[in-house]
Scaffold this motif. Structure first.
Motif, PDB file in Angstrom:
ATOM      1  N   PHE A  44       0.809  -1.219   0.000  1.00 58.27           N
ATOM      2  CA  PHE A  44       0.000   0.000   0.000  1.00 58.27           C
ATOM      3  C   PHE A  44       0.847   1.276   0.000  1.00 58.27           C
ATOM      4  O   PHE A  44       1.891   1.335   0.641  1.00 58.27           O
ATOM      5  CB  PHE A  44      -0.920   0.034   1.224  1.00 58.27           C
ATOM      6  N   ASP A  45       0.319   2.299  -0.670  1.00 58.94           N
ATOM      7  CA  ASP A  45       0.931   3.629  -0.637  1.00 58.94           C
ATOM      8  C   ASP A  45       0.589   4.353   0.662  1.00 58.94           C
ATOM      9  O   ASP A  45       1.367   5.167   1.149  1.00 58.94           O
ATOM     10  CB  ASP A  45       0.430   4.483  -1.807  1.00 58.94           C
ATOM     11  N   ALA A  46      -0.599   4.065   1.193  1.00 52.32           N
ATOM     12  CA  ALA A  46      -1.061   4.723   2.418  1.00 52.32           C
ATOM     13  C   ALA A  46      -1.950   3.775   3.212  1.00 52.32           C
ATOM     14  O   ALA A  46      -2.659   2.947   2.639  1.00 52.32           O
ATOM     15  CB  ALA A  46      -1.841   5.991   2.083  1.00 52.32           C
ATOM     16  N   VAL A  47      -1.877   3.919   4.525  1.00 55.50           N
ATOM     17  CA  VAL A  47      -2.758   3.203   5.452  1.00 55.50           C
ATOM     18  C   VAL A  47      -3.340   4.251   6.388  1.00 55.50           C
ATOM     19  O   VAL A  47      -2.613   5.120   6.880  1.00 55.50           O
ATOM     20  CB  VAL A  47      -1.993   2.124   6.256  1.00 55.50           C
ATOM     21  N   TRP A  67       3.589  -1.224   9.098  1.00 52.75           N
ATOM     22  CA  TRP A  67       4.871  -0.928   8.453  1.00 52.75           C
ATOM     23  C   TRP A  67       5.170  -1.976   7.378  1.00 52.75           C
ATOM     24  O   TRP A  67       5.612  -1.644   6.280  1.00 52.75           O
ATOM     25  CB  TRP A  67       5.982  -0.896   9.507  1.00 52.75           C
ATOM     26  N   ARG A  68       4.882  -3.230   7.674  1.00 56.04           N
ATOM     27  CA  ARG A  68       5.150  -4.324   6.730  1.00 56.04           C
ATOM     28  C   ARG A  68       4.378  -4.157   5.427  1.00 56.04           C
ATOM     29  O   ARG A  68       4.924  -4.347   4.343  1.00 56.04           O
ATOM     30  CB  ARG A  68       4.790  -5.674   7.373  1.00 56.04           C
ATOM     31  N   VAL A  69       3.100  -3.789   5.500  1.00 55.18           N
ATOM     32  CA  VAL A  69       2.265  -3.726   4.297  1.00 55.18           C
ATOM     33  C   VAL A  69       2.430  -2.422   3.513  1.00 55.18           C
ATOM     34  O   VAL A  69       1.984  -2.336   2.373  1.00 55.18           O
ATOM     35  CB  VAL A  69       0.772  -3.990   4.605  1.00 55.18           C
ATOM     36  N   LEU A  70       3.059  -1.423   4.104  1.00 53.23           N
ATOM     37  CA  LEU A  70       3.302  -0.153   3.401  1.00 53.23           C
ATOM     38  C   LEU A  70       4.507  -0.267   2.467  1.00 53.23           C
ATOM     39  O   LEU A  70       5.505  -0.902   2.803  1.00 53.23           O
ATOM     40  CB  LEU A  70       3.580   0.965   4.399  1.00 53.23           C
ATOM     41  N   LYS A  71       4.403   0.393   1.314  1.00 52.00           N
ATOM     42  CA  LYS A  71       5.539   0.495   0.412  1.00 52.00           C
ATOM     43  C   LYS A  71       6.583   1.424   1.030  1.00 52.00           C
ATOM     44  O   LYS A  71       6.237   2.307   1.826  1.00 52.00           O
ATOM     45  CB  LYS A  71       5.098   1.107  -0.924  1.00 52.00           C
ATOM     46  N   PRO A  72       7.847   1.281   0.667  1.00 50.98           N
ATOM     47  CA  PRO A  72       8.843   2.255   1.114  1.00 50.98           C
ATOM     48  C   PRO A  72       8.399   3.665   0.709  1.00 50.98           C
ATOM     49  O   PRO A  72       7.965   3.889  -0.424  1.00 50.98           O
ATOM     50  CB  PRO A  72      10.109   1.830   0.368  1.00 50.98           C
ATOM     51  N   GLY A  73       8.462   4.586   1.637  1.00 58.67           N
ATOM     52  CA  GLY A  73       7.995   5.950   1.403  1.00 58.67           C
ATOM     53  C   GLY A  73       6.513   6.133   1.652  1.00 58.67           C
ATOM     54  O   GLY A  73       6.005   7.246   1.562  1.00 58.67           O
ATOM     55  N   GLY A  74       5.802   5.036   1.971  1.00 61.80           N
ATOM     56  CA  GLY A  74       4.370   5.107   2.226  1.00 61.80           C
ATOM     57  C   GLY A  74       4.047   5.864   3.502  1.00 61.80           C
ATOM     58  O   GLY A  74       4.890   6.034   4.382  1.00 61.80           O
ATOM     59  N   VAL A 131      -1.848  11.919  13.534  1.00 60.00           N
ATOM     60  CA  VAL A 131      -0.433  11.588  13.490  1.00 60.00           C
ATOM     61  C   VAL A 131      -0.120  11.033  12.103  1.00 60.00           C
ATOM     62  O   VAL A 131      -0.852  10.171  11.599  1.00 60.00           O
ATOM     63  CB  VAL A 131      -0.080  10.540  14.572  1.00 60.00           C
ATOM     64  N   THR A 132       0.944  11.534  11.500  1.00 64.50           N
ATOM     65  CA  THR A 132       1.418  10.985  10.234  1.00 64.50           C
ATOM     66  C   THR A 132       2.814  10.418  10.450  1.00 64.50           C
ATOM     67  O   THR A 132       3.588  10.928  11.259  1.00 64.50           O
ATOM     68  CB  THR A 132       1.457  12.051   9.119  1.00 64.50           C
ATOM     69  N   ALA A 133       3.100   9.348   9.719  1.00 65.79           N
ATOM     70  CA  ALA A 133       4.408   8.707   9.810  1.00 65.79           C
ATOM     71  C   ALA A 133       4.758   8.126   8.456  1.00 65.79           C
ATOM     72  O   ALA A 133       3.883   7.706   7.696  1.00 65.79           O
ATOM     73  CB  ALA A 133       4.382   7.612  10.876  1.00 65.79           C
ATOM     74  N   GLN A 134       6.036   8.095   8.160  1.00 62.70           N
ATOM     75  CA  GLN A 134       6.521   7.578   6.873  1.00 62.70           C
ATOM     76  C   GLN A 134       7.297   6.293   7.075  1.00 62.70           C
ATOM     77  O   GLN A 134       8.006   6.128   8.063  1.00 62.70           O
ATOM     78  CB  GLN A 134       7.460   8.607   6.215  1.00 62.70           C
ATOM     79  N   LYS A 135       7.157   5.403   6.103  1.00 60.76           N
ATOM     80  CA  LYS A 135       7.972   4.185   6.111  1.00 60.76           C
ATOM     81  C   LYS A 135       9.284   4.489   5.407  1.00 60.76           C
ATOM     82  O   LYS A 135       9.326   5.127   4.386  1.00 60.76           O
ATOM     83  CB  LYS A 135       7.254   3.038   5.416  1.00 60.76           C
TER      84      LYS A 135
END
Length: 135
Positions: A44-47, A67-74, A131-135
């Motif tokens: 996913f791009d976003a969760v 974190w696992r299911v998000l793409k890098p930079g997601g 809250v926003t966070a990036q992978k």
């Protein structure tokens, strides 16, 4: 768009609300747990998590799974009506079994432990916490 919810009742309600999008193949709603999602790594791009992390069991494990299911930079976006900073929040935890209200700093620490970075905490005067966070 894919959505999951632990509650079968919520899944059925969501399916009814999104009936057209589901029929068009633009949306899928599944019953499941965020602690063990059926999605592939880096999918996913976003969760998003709206008004739900209050009820997630083992928050660090759930955040690692996101974190696992998000793409890098997601991006992971959490939005809660209660921010843990006021006395009014306590009334909810007394009447809703299993509810935990987290402060932004607590969520940030758990997110960073799970591997997220660029964690940002946003609050408004009404008491909402995002809250926003990036992978």
């Amino acid at each position: 768009v894919k959505g999951i919810d632990y509650s079968p009742v919520s899944v059925e309600k969501t399916k009814k609300v999104n009936e057209t999008a589901i029929a068009d193949g633009r949306c899928a709603v599944l019953q499941g747990s965020v602690a063990d999602m059926m999605f592939a790594d880096n999918w996913f791009d976003a969760v998003t998590a709206f008004e739900t992390v209050y009820f997630w069991p083992d928050l660090p494990r759930c955040f690692r799974e996101v974190w696992r299911v998000l793409k890098p930079g997601g991006t992971f976006f959490i939005c809660n009506e209660s921010n843990g900073d006021t006395d009014k929040d306590e009334k909810w935890t007394k009447i809703i079994n299993g509810m935990t209200i987290y402060q932004g700093t607590e969520l940030k620490a758990y997110l960073e432990q799970a591997g997220f970075h660029e964690v940002q905490i946003h609050k408004n005067k009404a008491g909402w916490l995002c809250v926003t966070a990036q992978k």
